[in-house]
Write an enzyme that holds these catalytic residues in place. Sequence first.
Site, mmCIF file in Angstrom:
data_model
loop_
_atom_site.group_PDB
_atom_site.id
_atom_site.type_symbol
_atom_site.label_atom_id
_atom_site.label_comp_id
_atom_site.label_asym_id
_atom_site.label_seq_id
_atom_site.Cartn_x
_atom_site.Cartn_y
_atom_site.Cartn_z
ATOM 1 C CB CYS A 116 9.288 2.562 -1.206
ATOM 2 S SG CYS A 116 8.626 1.119 -2.038
ATOM 3 C CB CYS B 288 1.441 4.624 3.239
ATOM 4 S SG CYS B 288 -0.152 4.002 3.580
ATOM 5 C CB CYS C 211 6.178 -2.644 4.491
ATOM 6 S SG CYS C 211 7.418 -2.137 3.310
HETATM 7 S S1 SF4 Z 1 4.370 -0.246 2.144
HETATM 8 FE FE1 SF4 Z 1 6.508 -0.858 1.723
HETATM 9 S S2 SF4 Z 1 6.572 -1.841 -0.315
HETATM 10 FE FE2 SF4 Z 1 4.576 -0.798 -0.050
HETATM 11 S S3 SF4 Z 1 4.867 1.132 -1.070
HETATM 12 FE FE3 SF4 Z 1 5.306 1.494 1.120
HETATM 13 S S4 SF4 Z 1 7.515 1.095 1.428
HETATM 14 FE FE4 SF4 Z 1 6.917 0.322 -0.649
#
Ligand code: SF4
Length: 232
Positions: A119, A228, A205
């Site tokens: 994601c 991330c 998240c």
């Molecule tokens: S923080 Fe969560 S919702 Fe946002 S891009 Fe990453 S996995 Fe997706």
Amino acid sequence: MERTKLSQEEIVRLADELETAPADEILREAVRLVDGLTFACSFGAEDMVLLDMLMGIDPNASVFYLDTDVLFPETYELVERAKERYGIPNLHQVRSKLSLDEQARQYGDELWKRDPDQCCALRKVQPLTEWLAQHEGWITGIRREQAPTRRGAKVFEWDQKFGLVKVNPLVRWTNDEVWDYIRAHDVPYNPLHDQGYPSIGCLHCTRPVAPGEDPRSGRWAGFAKTECGLHK
Ligand code: SF4
């Protein structure tokens, strides 16, 4: 020095020379030396400090935010408040080419619950990669004390992953210094910070953390994930 592409040697020299320089001086040097510079503004506390400084140095500076389409309503409201306060004429909303509906059709509903790495790759890393490919340097608000993965960050460095100069003016700052600056300069900030959210990402998240807990433990709780993929 002319505004031009910096060599690896110049980046190392700037990192040494500016290691103990004030953050606004580092920003001034970055604006002076790096053509095609862009500021990654998440509208978190550190980035509000940098936004306040940067708009005073170069009101037309390029600023962007990664809009994953699932940010907190408070974050979207802060974007508007920041525009009112600073103008930010060169503000860019960087988004995934995939809408949430398209993502759900291709990868299934609520991908963040099953595979947050995938994601984040779709909603953050890919759009960021495309944006940074059009630039020669980026400014970030990372601080060394935030995470073990950030302890080696330098004020100027070569970003191997994205292939451009990375400028981190707040690397030496503590959390207290960030908040002292915000209060002293009456900088707008996300009200979620007052509700137990030291680090604010996407709605699905991010959870609040208890006093004394690792500030980043509220991100992707239940997964080993702590970044991330933007600052690895
Ligand atoms: S923080 Fe969560 S919702 Fe946002 S891009 Fe990453 S996995 Fe997706």
